[in-house]
Structure formats: C-alpha cells, structure tokens
Design an enzyme around this catalytic site. Structure first.
Site, short mmCIF file in Angstrom:
data_model
loop_
_atom_site.label_atom_id
_atom_site.label_comp_id
_atom_site.label_asym_id
_atom_site.label_seq_id
_atom_site.Cartn_x
_atom_site.Cartn_y
_atom_site.Cartn_z
N THR A 162 0.87 -1.19 0.00
CA THR A 162 0.00 0.00 0.00
C THR A 162 0.90 1.23 0.00
OG1 THR A 162 -0.27 -0.28 2.41
CG2 THR A 162 -2.05 -1.08 0.98
N LYS A 188 3.95 -6.99 3.94
CA LYS A 188 3.73 -5.59 3.65
C LYS A 188 3.39 -4.90 4.96
CE LYS A 188 0.29 -3.51 3.29
NZ LYS A 188 -0.60 -2.65 4.16
N THR A 199 -1.20 -2.45 10.59
CA THR A 199 -1.61 -2.69 9.22
C THR A 199 -0.50 -3.32 8.47
OG1 THR A 199 -3.01 -2.14 7.48
CG2 THR A 199 -1.51 -0.61 7.62
N GLU A 285 5.89 4.94 7.50
CA GLU A 285 5.61 6.04 6.58
C GLU A 285 6.42 7.29 6.95
OE1 GLU A 285 1.10 4.64 5.47
OE2 GLU A 285 1.45 5.91 7.21
N ASN A 407 -0.11 10.56 5.39
CA ASN A 407 -1.41 10.14 5.93
C ASN A 407 -2.50 11.20 5.75
OD1 ASN A 407 -1.37 7.39 7.43
ND2 ASN A 407 0.63 8.32 7.81
N THR A 412 -6.64 10.45 -1.13
CA THR A 412 -6.70 11.28 -2.33
C THR A 412 -5.41 11.22 -3.12
OG1 THR A 412 -6.01 13.18 -0.99
CG2 THR A 412 -8.36 12.86 -1.32
#
Length: 412
Positions: A162, A188, A199, A285, A407, A412
């Site tokens: 992702t 992942k 996640t 991230e 995040n 979008t």
C-alpha cells in the site's frame, strides 16, 4: 526414531536470492487489475499440494470480511492450497455486501486454480469503507496465466503493498545429510502499525511437514516476540494477519511439538518473522530510522515487553530520534507511564554505546557524541531495570514530517 534427526550443529542460513517460491511446491505472482491506477494490486500464492495452515489475526474488533472468510477456510480442514490478495481496497466496514464479495473472490480464485473454495484464503488491504470493484478482481483472476508454474515472487511482493516504499522478504534453508528444509516469507506494512497485529500482512511458506497444532503454536509464540513487538504510529488496523503454509514437500516425517526438530523449526520461523518485522518497522511512513528498544532486568517477560513497546511507541521518543536529540527524559518518562511498577532508583539507560542514566539519575555524557550517534539509520536504546532476569525487544521508527504528509492525503 526419525529418519533424518537434526543435529544441534545444523543452522539456518540465509538464501540471498530466495523468496516465497523457493520452498518446494510453491508458486506465486502478481498483476495489475485496476484497483490502483498503475501499480500491481492482485497477488496469489499456490501450493502444488494442500498445505497445513496456521494464522494469527488483528485484534481490532472491526475485522474485515476477508479475514472471516479466510478463518472459515482454515478452520474447515486446517489446510490451504491457494491464497488470493488484493491491495488498494481493504473491503473493511463494508457490511453484508463486503462479505459476499469476499466469498466471491474466494470462489473465482478457487475455480481458476481448480480447488475447493475452502482450500483458498482471501486477503485485502488498502482503503477502509469502500466496496471492492469485483468486476476488476474477477477479470484479474481470470487473466492469471502462470498459476501452477509461475515463480514470480517479486510481483507478488509488489502486489500486496500500500504505502510501503520497498518490498519485504527473506528466505532461510537448513541442510541435513538427506534433506534440505526451506522457510521463506514476504510481508507488507508501513503505516497504521501497532503491536497485536497492525496494518501489515505476513506470508510464510515452508516445505516442512509439520502438525497443524505444532505450526499454530509456533506461530502464536513467535508472533508475540516479533510482529506484536513493532509499532509505527499506535494504530491497529482491521485487516491484518500472518499466514503460514507448510506443504510437507521436503519429504520429512511429520514433526510435532514433542519432536526435537520442533525447536529448530521454531527457531527458523522466529528468524523469518523477526526479519520481516524489522523491515516493516524500518519502512514506517516517512521513517528515516529503525529504532530497536531492548529492556533487560525485568521481573517478568510481560513487564519487559510492555515497557519496550511503550518506549518505541512514544511519539516524543520518535520525534527526538528524528531530530537527533538525545533527550533521555522522554525515554525515562515512557518507562514511568508504562503501567509497570519499577524501582526508579535502579534504572539504567543507554543510547547506543552511550550511558545517559544510571541508578535513576542522569550521568555526564558528551552531547555531541550522542547527537552524532543519532545520525545512524539504526538506533539502539537499552534500558536495564536491574530487578530481574527477563528481557524483551521492540522495534519501531522515528516520526518525521513526511508521516503527516503521507497520511493526510492517503485517500486522495
């Protein structure tokens, strides 16, 4: 007496070019079906024979429909022969329609692979709350051209991502006089990662023949010390699971928890899961550093685990590491609010090789030396409670400006 008893001197070695297709009898692949704009978003694993299956799942109460379908498949016979995964859409919080789509996804892949539906696990990851575009998934599954003999693990690794910035994999082998055993993994995970499944998805394949109960027990125990000891941002997702498939094609007599080989199997599984966990933590991230927190001298293993996870999960510790600020007060504070009773007059803290707290009090250290150490890509923090013999290690990452940027615009 086992035909191929393993000697203590035999060790697992890393296969640098190995992947989840390296164990005998496994194939995998991935393709772009249109859930994402460009990148691969549909992956699969196939075993030539039914594989003993074990899994652990997210503790989030909003378990996504694919997890329920996969649990149903595993619980039917304790085996699986195929796994179908999509990224870009989590099929989570999608109600009865989402559950029916998870069943449909299983049905379509089972038909493609000529399997019974209960031989297939279904997994989804991505945006929560949107219905799966089943027409794209169905078309994608039907377009798979090399299911049985396709050995494209890199495409599978890419298809499950992702917000990850790199693929994650590891492969180990152990050779005896008569056999070669292989354990491999892919995963992942980048953001929305917190202990107790976060996640993240983990897939482990092995050609070892092992009893279902032994496999499940090994996975449960190993997960507690690996995947459940990582954190990026304190959020636990709705879709996460770790799945192990053991197809027995190495040809060994079936191992149980009572066999001496069980400990060696668990050791290999531990190495695989720890490596994948560290890779996930490093890929947080916006992360620039991997943080490893080791807590020693605890009264119980649970105490050590809680304190280690509290430190590595502290936003203030994370930002201090990102800013290369040796702010030991944030580490000590995290220990103090962890909920574990400690003797505050005994605690010892080190950042890398630098002693910064002893007997609960700060010691004189070179600030510039500490800042220089914090420029490294891997940061070690060691806390010694000096109250017992138990220890634990947790992994996480720093918290950078990019985490907010990534995040804030995820949907979008």
């Amino acid at each position: 007496m086992k035909v191929d008893v393993l000697a203590k001197k035999e060790k697992w070695i890393t296969v640098e070019q190995g992947n989840i297709c390296t164990p005998n009898g496994f194939s995998a692949g991935g393709l772009h079906c249109g859930i994402k704009r460009k990148r691969k978003d549909l992956g699969w694993i196939y075993s030539q024979v039914p594989a003993t299956a074990a899994a652990v799942y997210t503790t989030n109460q909003f378990q996504a429909p694919p997890l329920k379908v996969s649990q149903e498949s595993i619980n039917t016979n304790g085996t699986l022969q195929g796994v179908i995964v999509n990224s870009g859409n989590a099929n989570s919080c999608t109600g009865k329609e989402g559950l029916q789509k998870a069943y449909k996804m299983r049905e379509v892949f089972a038909e493609k692979a000529c399997l019974n539906e209960n031989d297939v696990a279904v997994i989804s990851t991505g945006v929560i709350g949107e219905q799966l575009p089943m027409n794209k998934i169905v078309t994608g599954v039907k377009s798979i051209s090399a299911l049985v003999n396709g050995y494209d693990a890199p495409s599978f690794e890419e298809a499950i991502l992702t917000t990850d910035t790199f693929t994650k994999h590891i492969c180990l082998q152990l050779e005896t006089e008569s056999k070669v055993y292989t354990i491999a993994g892919a995963a992942k995970g980048s953001g929305m990662v917190h202990p107790n499944m976060a996640t993240m998805l983990g897939f482990v394949t092995t050609d070892i023949n092992i009893e279902h109960e032994a496999l499940q027990q090994a996975l449960r125990e190993v997960t507690a010390e690996t995947f459940n000891m990582i954190t990026v941002d304190g959020d636990t997702s709705t879709n996460d699971m770790v799945l192990v498939l053991a197809n027995g094609m190495a040809g060994n007599e079936k191992w149980t928890q009572d066999d001496e080989e069980y400990a060696l199997f668990k050791e290999g599984l531990q190495i695989v899961c720890q490596s994948l966990s560290q890779q996930i933590a490093r890929d947080g991230e916006g992360a620039t550093k991997l943080i490893e927190v080791q807590v020693n001298g605890a009264v119980t293993a649970h105490d050590a685990q809680v304190i280690a996870k509290t430190i590595v999960g502290s936003s203030l510790v994370k930002t201090a590491v990102f800013g290369q600020d040796p702010n030991w007060g944030r580490i000590v504070s995290a220990v103090g609010y962890s909920g574990i009773t400690i003797d505050t007059e005994k605690i010892k803290v080190m950042i890398g090789p630098i002693l910064i707290v002893e007997d609960g009090m700060p010691v004189t250290f070179c600030e510039e030396e500490a800042k220089s150490y914090l420029k490294n890509e891997k940061i070690d923090i060691v806390v010694d409670l000096l109250s017992g013999s138990e220890h634990a290690t947790a992994w996480g990452c720093d918290l950078s400006y990019d985490y907010v940027r990534i995040n804030a615009s995820y949907r979008t």
